[in-house]
Enzyme design. Structure first.
Site, PDB file in Angstrom:
ATOM      1  N   GLU A  29     -35.153  -5.474 119.029  1.00 30.23           N
ATOM      2  CA  GLU A  29     -34.739  -5.725 120.412  1.00 30.23           C
ATOM      3  C   GLU A  29     -35.934  -6.189 121.231  1.00 30.23           C
ATOM      4  O   GLU A  29     -37.090  -5.846 120.917  1.00 30.23           O
ATOM      5  CB  GLU A  29     -34.150  -4.435 121.013  1.00 30.23           C
ATOM      6  CG  GLU A  29     -33.624  -4.626 122.433  1.00 30.23           C
ATOM      7  CD  GLU A  29     -32.730  -3.490 122.917  1.00 30.23           C
ATOM      8  OE1 GLU A  29     -32.668  -2.434 122.245  1.00 30.23           O
ATOM      9  OE2 GLU A  29     -32.093  -3.660 123.970  1.00 30.23           O
ATOM     10  N   ASN A 176     -22.568  -4.543 123.584  1.00 28.14           N
ATOM     11  CA  ASN A 176     -23.344  -3.369 123.199  1.00 28.14           C
ATOM     12  C   ASN A 176     -23.067  -2.251 124.192  1.00 28.14           C
ATOM     13  O   ASN A 176     -23.111  -2.473 125.399  1.00 28.14           O
ATOM     14  CB  ASN A 176     -24.845  -3.713 123.217  1.00 28.14           C
ATOM     15  CG  ASN A 176     -25.708  -2.513 122.863  1.00 28.14           C
ATOM     16  OD1 ASN A 176     -25.708  -2.077 121.727  1.00 28.14           O
ATOM     17  ND2 ASN A 176     -26.412  -1.954 123.844  1.00 28.14           N
ATOM     18  N   GLU A 177     -22.786  -1.071 123.664  1.00 31.12           N
ATOM     19  CA  GLU A 177     -22.584   0.110 124.519  1.00 31.12           C
ATOM     20  C   GLU A 177     -21.722  -0.212 125.745  1.00 31.12           C
ATOM     21  O   GLU A 177     -22.194  -0.225 126.874  1.00 31.12           O
ATOM     22  CB  GLU A 177     -23.940   0.704 124.936  1.00 31.12           C
ATOM     23  CG  GLU A 177     -24.677   1.272 123.739  1.00 31.12           C
ATOM     24  CD  GLU A 177     -25.880   2.134 124.098  1.00 31.12           C
ATOM     25  OE1 GLU A 177     -26.370   2.042 125.237  1.00 31.12           O
ATOM     26  OE2 GLU A 177     -26.311   2.894 123.226  1.00 31.12           O
ATOM     27  N   GLU A 309     -26.814   1.314 115.452  1.00 32.04           N
ATOM     28  CA  GLU A 309     -28.122   1.878 115.825  1.00 32.04           C
ATOM     29  C   GLU A 309     -28.145   3.327 115.370  1.00 32.04           C
ATOM     30  O   GLU A 309     -27.254   4.095 115.738  1.00 32.04           O
ATOM     31  CB  GLU A 309     -28.344   1.835 117.340  1.00 32.04           C
ATOM     32  CG  GLU A 309     -28.454   0.438 117.885  1.00 32.04           C
ATOM     33  CD  GLU A 309     -28.704   0.411 119.399  1.00 32.04           C
ATOM     34  OE1 GLU A 309     -29.322   1.354 119.945  1.00 32.04           O
ATOM     35  OE2 GLU A 309     -28.255  -0.558 120.034  1.00 32.04           O
ATOM     36  N   GLN A 358     -35.740   1.411 115.813  1.00 31.39           N
ATOM     37  CA  GLN A 358     -35.764  -0.016 115.594  1.00 31.39           C
ATOM     38  C   GLN A 358     -36.874  -0.313 114.602  1.00 31.39           C
ATOM     39  O   GLN A 358     -37.666   0.577 114.283  1.00 31.39           O
ATOM     40  CB  GLN A 358     -35.982  -0.748 116.904  1.00 31.39           C
ATOM     41  CG  GLN A 358     -34.872  -0.469 117.918  1.00 31.39           C
ATOM     42  CD  GLN A 358     -34.917  -1.382 119.153  1.00 31.39           C
ATOM     43  OE1 GLN A 358     -35.751  -2.272 119.255  1.00 31.39           O
ATOM     44  NE2 GLN A 358     -34.027  -1.131 120.101  1.00 31.39           N
TER      45      GLN A 358
HETATM   46  O1  AHR Z   1     -32.352   1.246 120.693  1.00 29.45           O
HETATM   47  C1  AHR Z   1     -32.654   1.389 122.055  1.00 29.45           C
HETATM   48  C2  AHR Z   1     -31.432   1.356 122.932  1.00 29.45           C
HETATM   49  O2  AHR Z   1     -30.611   2.428 122.571  1.00 29.45           O
HETATM   50  C3  AHR Z   1     -30.531   0.162 122.819  1.00 29.45           C
HETATM   51  O3  AHR Z   1     -30.899  -0.899 123.614  1.00 29.45           O
HETATM   52  C4  AHR Z   1     -29.229   0.705 123.281  1.00 29.45           C
HETATM   53  O4  AHR Z   1     -28.156   0.036 122.669  1.00 29.45           O
HETATM   54  C5  AHR Z   1     -29.277   2.165 122.933  1.00 29.45           C
HETATM   55  O5  AHR Z   1     -28.977   2.949 124.006  1.00 29.45           O
END
Ligand code: AHR
Length: 510
Positions: A29, A176-177, A309, A358
């Site tokens: 990211e 996302n989310e 994730e 990540q």
């Molecule tokens: O991985 C960090 C963050 O965690 C991501 O941007 C988000 O999708 C999650 O809350």
């Protein structure tokens, strides 16, 4: 050493579902030093690079056989406008990365740089589209830009920016989310939105996309229910492919059930360690529960479950930007990863992909780069990925633990031995963890069904759970041969040191 040997029974010829290599996926990211300073240093950097991408990082990740890479977020994906990241770098517009550190993003790493990175890594791209602040047209155009081969406007724009042939993009994230950075939506509202956006993510030429609608976190099952209901309401129920082919979930592991109680990455006691192991183990239960909901709507398991994730998530390292999510990575993180992977292998019938949050310098990263010297450090979690890579595209084998010690942790009974196994044509790989910090564990591998021609064991451990690797001491936590493996009447016997992870490779060839 715990005097009673624990028996792990494995039928080598009773194979279960495929353990997709994509369960070992990654995530990059635009967050802190993941992309900038992690993957990307720019062509003029003194750090050896290939077209701006760190050479040592590429080497280290290729050694893991990383199967896919998700990008550009995360929350950043929902404020990312891809057209800002193409064309001559100096002319690219800047923007504010308001989610992560409130820093100015210069867009020097964009679509072409990401696709170049994937090609160098030999990893398949998982591009995450913007549903929060982007338009349907923007997403549609991005897919055309990446994957069309004719004289369509977007294909011509790509050529004008130096890339003739279209790329293959097999995975596409739809938002996302949804409950947060994609617009604080209700599950049903997001599901409708995901259907609409996914409809315009077209397959061009031979490129076939698996569209992955963003789902819920941890035990928030309402998202899985809503996303599956929306599919059933579409042509999916009549046998069609549906607007999206997979849904995602998120999992963050702390030393408690609660996100707000994130502990310190290194300053923790044995009780906090055990609580973390309970949470790591709970990951499998959550996957299974989301899976059960999916089974009701999709008994034939046509829709994939993607853990887009997963990671441990501690307080940021003191003195670093709180928006950059840098945390140290210790033996505890490695053991958490080992336990989580065991669950992935068991849930492989529905779980089709998982992405570590990540890859570099953020959360439970496999690699750290030193901000001053640029030195590259492999974290303990890196070594679990490396030791486990033989599971990729194997067939799951049941690894049944007979008896074995456990420990009461709050309301939970935590088994202290964890195991999983996979087989390929001529080999099998067994992963074993001894979670007890104070006692070694004798193990008998009760191997049935096929003859074992040879074996080799490796082990990851360290004197302290808090031990970690740094540029000055890069191999404090690193795998070493496990010398204790030997033939036994039932198969093999071995001794796991306290707080250790081990892999045993079995040669089943003729
Ligand atoms: O991985 C960090 C963050 O965690 C991501 O941007 C988000 O999708 C999650 O809350």
């Amino acid at each position: 050493m715990n005097a009673d040997a624990v028996r792990v029974v494995i039928d080598l010829d009773l194979t279960g579902p495929l353990v997709s290599r994509h369960l070992y996926g990654h995530f990059a990211e635009h967050l802190g030093r993941c992309v900038y300073g992690g993957f990307w240093v720019g062509k003029d950097s003194p750090i050896p690079n290939i077209r701006g991408l760190r050479r040592d990082v590429i080497g280290a990740l290729r050694a893991l056989n990383i199967p896919n890479l998700r990008w550009p977020g995360g929350c950043f994906a929902d404020e990312y406008h891809w057209r800002d990241g193409i064309g001559p770098r100096r002319q690219r517009p800047r923007m504010v990365n308001s989610t992560w550190g409130d820093v100015v993003e210069d867009n020097s790493f964009g679509t072409h740089e990401f696709m170049d990175l994937c090609e160098l890594l030999e990893a398949e791209p998982f591009v995450n589209g913007n549903v929060g602040s982007g338009t349907v047209r923007e997403m549609k155009d991005w897919v055309e830009y990446l994957t069309r081969s004719d004289d369509a406007p977007m294909a011509n724009l790509r050529r004008a920016n130096g890339r003739q042939a279209p790329w293959q993009v097999p995975f596409w994230g739809v938002g996302n989310e949804g409950w947060g950075c994609a617009g604080h939506l209700r599950p049903e509202a997001f599901a409708d939105r995901a259907c609409r956006y996914a409809t315009y993510v077209h397959d061009h030429g031979g490129n076939q996309i698996c569209r992955i609608a963003a789902g819920g976190i941890n035990a928030d099952y309402a998202w899985t229910e809503a996303l599956m209901k929306a599919l059933s309401a579409n042509q999916f129920s009549a046998g069609g492919p549906g607007p999206y082919q997979a849904i995602s979930i998120y999992r963050s592991v702390h030393d408690s059930e609660l996100f707000r109680d994130r502990g310190d990455a290194l300053d923790f006691d044995t009780d906090a360690y055990y609580r973390t192991m309970v949470q790591a183990r709970r990951t499998e239960e959550l996957i299974a529960r989301h899976s059960t909901i999916m089974d009701r709507h999709d008994p034939d398991r046509r829709v994939g479950l993607v853990l887009c994730e997963w990671s441990t998530w501690w307080q940021v390292q003191p003195g670093t930007n709180p928006g950059f999510l840098f945390q140290q990575n210790s033996l505890r993180d490695a053991l958490a990863a080992a336990v989580i992977f065991d669950g992935f292998h068991r849930q492989a019938g529905r779980l089709t992909m998982a992405n570590l949050a990540q890859t570099i310098n953020v959360l439970q990263a496999v690699l750290h780069t030193d901000p001053e010297t640029g030195a590259l450090v492999k974290t303990p979690t890196y070594h679990v990925f490396e030791m486990n890579k033989g599971h990729q595209d194997g067939s799951a084998l049941a690894a049944t633990i007979v008896g074995g010690p456990s420990r009461r942790v709050g309301d939970h009974e935590l088994p202290l031995v964890s195991a999983s196994a996979t087989a390929k044509a001529d080999s099998a790989l067994v992963s074993l963890s001894n979670l007890a910090p104070d006692a070694g564990q004798a193990i008998v591998l009760d191997l049935r069904g096929r003859a074992v021609k040879g074996f080799a064991g490796r082990c990851l451990t360290a004197p302290r759970l808090q031990d970690h690797n740094t540029a000055a001491r890069p191999a404090v936590v690193a795998p070493r041969p496990l010398g204790s493996v030997s033939r036994h009447a039932r198969g093999l016997s071995l001794e796991l040191p306290p707080q250790s992870f081990a892999t045993i490779e079995l040669d089943l060839g003729d």
